[in-house]
Scaffold this active site. Sequence first.
Site, PDB file in Angstrom:
ATOM      1  N   ASN A   9      59.858  -9.546  -0.342  1.00  7.30           N
ATOM      2  CA  ASN A   9      58.846 -10.591  -0.197  1.00  7.30           C
ATOM      3  C   ASN A   9      58.785 -11.345  -1.520  1.00  7.30           C
ATOM      4  OD1 ASN A   9      56.559 -12.138   0.125  1.00  7.30           O
ATOM      5  ND2 ASN A   9      55.119 -10.421   0.085  1.00  7.30           N
ATOM      6  N   LYS A  11      57.143 -13.896  -2.254  1.00  6.53           N
ATOM      7  CA  LYS A  11      55.841 -14.553  -2.476  1.00  6.53           C
ATOM      8  C   LYS A  11      56.073 -16.008  -2.923  1.00  6.53           C
ATOM      9  CE  LYS A  11      54.037 -10.044  -3.621  1.00  6.53           C
ATOM     10  NZ  LYS A  11      52.883  -9.280  -4.035  1.00  6.53           N
ATOM     11  N   HIS A  95      49.930  -9.781   5.460  1.00  5.45           N
ATOM     12  CA  HIS A  95      50.054  -9.271   4.082  1.00  5.45           C
ATOM     13  C   HIS A  95      48.656  -9.247   3.454  1.00  5.45           C
ATOM     14  CE1 HIS A  95      51.063  -9.064  -0.170  1.00  5.45           C
ATOM     15  NE2 HIS A  95      52.214  -8.545   0.222  1.00  5.45           N
ATOM     16  N   GLU A  97      47.603 -10.136   0.693  1.00 12.40           N
ATOM     17  CA  GLU A  97      47.217 -11.370  -0.007  1.00 12.40           C
ATOM     18  C   GLU A  97      46.729 -12.422   0.988  1.00 12.40           C
ATOM     19  OE1 GLU A  97      50.849 -11.803  -2.276  1.00 12.40           O
ATOM     20  OE2 GLU A  97      50.310  -9.967  -3.334  1.00 12.40           O
ATOM     21  N   GLU A 167      50.941  -0.721   3.002  1.00 11.98           N
ATOM     22  CA  GLU A 167      50.874  -1.215   1.629  1.00 11.98           C
ATOM     23  C   GLU A 167      49.466  -0.994   1.081  1.00 11.98           C
ATOM     24  OE1 GLU A 167      54.076  -4.280   0.746  1.00 11.98           O
ATOM     25  OE2 GLU A 167      52.430  -5.388   1.618  1.00 11.98           O
ATOM     26  N   GLY A 173      51.765  -4.993  -6.751  1.00  8.74           N
ATOM     27  CA  GLY A 173      51.878  -5.810  -7.956  1.00  8.74           C
ATOM     28  C   GLY A 173      51.172  -5.221  -9.159  1.00  8.74           C
ATOM     29  N   SER A 212      54.685  -1.653  -5.516  1.00  9.34           N
ATOM     30  CA  SER A 212      55.352  -1.311  -6.778  1.00  9.34           C
ATOM     31  C   SER A 212      56.552  -0.385  -6.603  1.00  9.34           C
ATOM     32  CB  SER A 212      54.332  -0.741  -7.776  1.00  9.34           C
ATOM     33  OG  SER A 212      53.318  -1.689  -8.036  1.00  9.34           O
TER      34      SER A 212
HETATM   35  C1  PEP Z   1      54.259  -6.871  -1.644  1.00 14.39           C
HETATM   36  O1  PEP Z   1      54.000  -7.999  -2.023  1.00 14.39           O
HETATM   37  O2  PEP Z   1      54.305  -6.651  -0.422  1.00 14.39           O
HETATM   38  C2  PEP Z   1      54.517  -5.829  -2.635  1.00 14.39           C
HETATM   39  C3  PEP Z   1      54.670  -4.595  -2.219  1.00 14.39           C
HETATM   40  O3  PEP Z   1      54.567  -6.219  -3.946  1.00 14.39           O
HETATM   41  P1  PEP Z   1      55.044  -5.314  -5.214  1.00 14.39           P
HETATM   42  O4  PEP Z   1      56.344  -4.661  -4.820  1.00 14.39           O
HETATM   43  O5  PEP Z   1      55.225  -6.303  -6.326  1.00 14.39           O
HETATM   44  O6  PEP Z   1      53.975  -4.322  -5.460  1.00 14.39           O
END
Ligand code: PEP
Length: 249
Positions: A9, A11, A95, A97, A167, A173, A212
């Site tokens: 992703n 973003k 997601h 976000e 998630e 992040g 992460s």
């Molecule tokens: C995500 O945006 O779905 C995500 C898991 O981000 P990150 O790997 O940066 O934590």
Amino acid sequence: MRQTLVAGNWKMNGSLEANHQLLEGLKAGVDAGVKSKVVVCPPAIYVAQAAEMLSGSPIAWGGQNLCREASGAFTGEISAGMLLDLKCEYVIVGHSERRALYGESDQLVAEKYRAAQQAGLTPILCVGEMLEERESGDTETVVARQLDAVIDLVGMQAIGAGVIAYEPVWAIGTGKTASPEQAQDVHAFIRARLAGKDAAVAESLQILYGGSVKPDNATELFSMSDIDGGLIGGASLDAESFLGICRAG
Ligand code: PEP
């Protein structure tokens, strides 16, 4: 046996030049030791670039979001049909976000899932708890609520045509990864909850972990029995990191 899936992703990151380099790097490295299915989800405006560069490669591409409507007066939105037009196979739905920053409710996420699935895209449905919810012991309640909203609208057959990504919001992040055991516990909970409604769908469904994931923690996470790959944010912007994660699958 479920095949591992690793989806990147991006973003709101990238440029024509940066994407070109990243996609060249992925294409050059994807054959060496990668057994996972690999997907990239660029910003919508760069999906055409990904489609052109990845066509004929083993790497699939997808959207990060879609509109629940098929067409019409919805300024700034992108429909499932438009993503399909650009040969997207996947689309991320719900997601954290989108839920937190753009107010997407469980109901709207379910409607987006339905629009994607009915059009023939494979939705990657994101679910996960916030830190306060984990600390107050509400992880399973939150994840169950997010899942049930979609199941109630689309039914289990449509769930079987998608992918779920667990998630934990506190791990996205932040550099804080859920431990393999913490992640496995929630993945097992999700699979058991789905099995209560349709055992065959639950058994074959890919459940990804996101939060992460890096090359040095991916192997341990992906070796857990109910973790079938990852949804990768930050580490998907660097070809070597992303390929390192893909090789862990
Ligand atoms: C995500 O945006 O779905 C995500 C898991 O981000 P990150 O790997 O940066 O934590």
